[in-house]
Design a protein around this motif. Structure first.
Motif, mmCIF file in Angstrom:
data_model
loop_
_atom_site.group_PDB
_atom_site.id
_atom_site.type_symbol
_atom_site.label_atom_id
_atom_site.label_comp_id
_atom_site.label_asym_id
_atom_site.label_seq_id
_atom_site.Cartn_x
_atom_site.Cartn_y
_atom_site.Cartn_z
ATOM 1 N N HIS A 187 0.838 -1.192 0.000
ATOM 2 C CA HIS A 187 0.000 0.000 0.000
ATOM 3 C C HIS A 187 0.882 1.255 0.000
ATOM 4 O O HIS A 187 0.990 1.983 0.992
ATOM 5 N N THR A 188 1.513 1.495 -1.143
ATOM 6 C CA THR A 188 2.466 2.601 -1.248
ATOM 7 C C THR A 188 1.788 3.950 -1.044
ATOM 8 O O THR A 188 2.373 4.868 -0.458
ATOM 9 N N GLY A 189 0.570 4.096 -1.528
ATOM 10 C CA GLY A 189 -0.146 5.364 -1.375
ATOM 11 C C GLY A 189 -0.363 5.721 0.092
ATOM 12 O O GLY A 189 -0.173 6.868 0.502
ATOM 13 N N ILE A 190 -0.760 4.746 0.893
ATOM 14 C CA ILE A 190 -0.961 4.975 2.324
ATOM 15 C C ILE A 190 0.372 5.317 2.988
ATOM 16 O O ILE A 190 0.445 6.218 3.835
ATOM 17 N N ALA A 191 1.433 4.613 2.578
ATOM 18 C CA ALA A 191 2.758 4.906 3.125
ATOM 19 C C ALA A 191 3.150 6.352 2.833
ATOM 20 O O ALA A 191 3.678 7.050 3.711
ATOM 21 N N TRP A 192 2.877 6.808 1.612
ATOM 22 C CA TRP A 192 3.196 8.183 1.242
ATOM 23 C C TRP A 192 2.441 9.194 2.099
ATOM 24 O O TRP A 192 2.987 10.247 2.464
ATOM 25 N N ASN A 193 1.197 8.900 2.418
ATOM 26 C CA ASN A 193 0.421 9.807 3.270
ATOM 27 C C ASN A 193 1.097 10.005 4.626
ATOM 28 O O ASN A 193 1.251 11.126 5.109
ATOM 29 N N TYR A 194 1.530 8.898 5.223
ATOM 30 C CA TYR A 194 2.195 8.981 6.530
ATOM 31 C C TYR A 194 3.571 9.637 6.405
ATOM 32 O O TYR A 194 3.996 10.377 7.300
ATOM 33 N N VAL A 195 4.256 9.375 5.309
ATOM 34 C CA VAL A 195 5.573 9.981 5.087
ATOM 35 C C VAL A 195 5.453 11.496 4.980
ATOM 36 O O VAL A 195 6.232 12.239 5.584
ATOM 37 N N VAL A 196 4.484 11.954 4.214
ATOM 38 C CA VAL A 196 4.291 13.401 4.045
ATOM 39 C C VAL A 196 3.956 14.060 5.382
ATOM 40 O O VAL A 196 4.486 15.136 5.709
ATOM 41 N N ILE A 197 3.085 13.430 6.153
ATOM 42 C CA ILE A 197 2.739 13.964 7.477
ATOM 43 C C ILE A 197 3.987 14.059 8.352
ATOM 44 O O ILE A 197 4.215 15.071 9.021
ATOM 45 N N SER A 198 4.819 13.033 8.321
ATOM 46 C CA SER A 198 6.040 13.024 9.132
ATOM 47 C C SER A 198 6.998 14.120 8.701
ATOM 48 O O SER A 198 7.572 14.830 9.539
ATOM 49 N N ILE A 199 7.178 14.272 7.389
ATOM 50 C CA ILE A 199 8.109 15.287 6.883
ATOM 51 C C ILE A 199 7.635 16.685 7.238
ATOM 52 O O ILE A 199 8.412 17.520 7.723
ATOM 53 N N VAL A 200 6.359 16.957 7.009
ATOM 54 C CA VAL A 200 5.811 18.288 7.296
ATOM 55 C C VAL A 200 5.912 18.606 8.785
ATOM 56 O O VAL A 200 6.331 19.694 9.183
ATOM 57 N N PHE A 201 5.549 17.646 9.611
ATOM 58 C CA PHE A 201 5.556 17.869 11.054
ATOM 59 C C PHE A 201 6.983 18.063 11.568
ATOM 60 O O PHE A 201 7.255 18.965 12.362
ATOM 61 N N SER A 202 7.907 17.227 11.107
ATOM 62 C CA SER A 202 9.298 17.323 11.549
ATOM 63 C C SER A 202 9.927 18.626 11.064
ATOM 64 O O SER A 202 10.689 19.272 11.794
ATOM 65 N N PHE A 203 9.606 19.014 9.825
ATOM 66 C CA PHE A 203 10.133 20.278 9.297
ATOM 67 C C PHE A 203 9.648 21.451 10.137
ATOM 68 O O PHE A 203 10.425 22.362 10.469
ATOM 69 N N PHE A 204 8.378 21.430 10.504
ATOM 70 C CA PHE A 204 7.820 22.505 11.314
ATOM 71 C C PHE A 204 8.523 22.595 12.665
ATOM 72 O O PHE A 204 8.848 23.688 13.140
#
Length: 220
Positions: free
Chosen positions: A190-207
């Motif tokens: 489920h690569t699409g679901i993985a990408w959703n969590y990855v994007v959330i992690s990147i955005v949150f960590s960047f912030f």
């Protein structure tokens, strides 16, 4: 596998609790290490920093040995609570706390060492006790380092994977955090679901990291 907000919520809860614990313990232990002289200080500090260099699987293994059913601590917890701590959200908090603590300790210690010794000396002359010095002088003057430690520890706890996977497991709706959810999503295709969590992690960590830089600029 279906998309769920649970891993995001659990990751935030785990990171928040772990950060609070590391802040409390970090302040106390760093204060002792900075102000006291005792044999074995180098050994103690080496143990504190071990989670930074040990493989996550080693940390997970050690946590299982310490808190497992065959250990005195694990038996005591199970006797008090009626269940083992393994494969629970509490285990995820413990794992996040262990891996995040060195970052908090180093930040707090750096802040404490940066406080002008003349200020400390003057306060001692006026009769301030060790703990009054800590609360009224050292911590306020170390605020920037404390904030940095909080953000770094929160980010580290938020992204903890290896030790959490071994110690808390990857149970959907129970112990599944963002990193373990990404792992399961990739494992099941489920690569699409993985990408959703990855994007959330990147955005949150960047912030959070951006907040460190902003905070440093405001406090300079």
């Amino acid at each position: 596998m279906e998309w769920s907000w649970f891993p995001v919520q659990l990751s935030l809860i785990v990171a928040t609790i772990a950060t609070f614990i590391t802040l409390l313990c970090g302040v106390i232990i760093a204060h002792v290490m900075v102000t006291k002289r005792f044999k074995g200080k180098a050994f103690v500090e080496t143990v504190i920093f071990l989670p930074l260099v040990l493989p996550p699987t080693v940390i997970g293994f050690l946590l299982i040995m310490v808190f497992g059913k065959n250990s005195p601590i694990g038996n005591m917890i199970e006797w008090v609570t009626g269940r083992s701590v393994l494969f629970t959200s509490t285990a995820a908090v413990i794992a996040a706390t262990v891996v995040a603590f060195p970052l908090m300790y180093q930040s707090v210690k750096t802040g404490m060492l940066s406080v002008d010794r003349n200020v400390i000396g003057a306060a001692k002359v006026d009769g301030a006790t060790s703990w009054k010095l800590l609360i009224l002088i050292t911590l306020p003057l170390s605020l920037r380092s404390l904030i940095t430690g909080v953000i770094l520890s929160f980010t580290r706890g938020f992204g903890e994977f290896g030790a959490t996977l071994m110690f808390a497991g990857n149970i959907p709706g129970s112990t599944q955090t963002i990193p373990t959810a990404i792992y399961l999503a990739l494992e099941t295709g489920h690569t699409g679901i993985a990408w959703n969590y990855v994007v959330i992690s990147i955005v949150f960590s960047f912030f959070l990291l951006f907040s460190i830089n902003r905070t440093k600029g405001m406090l300079q």
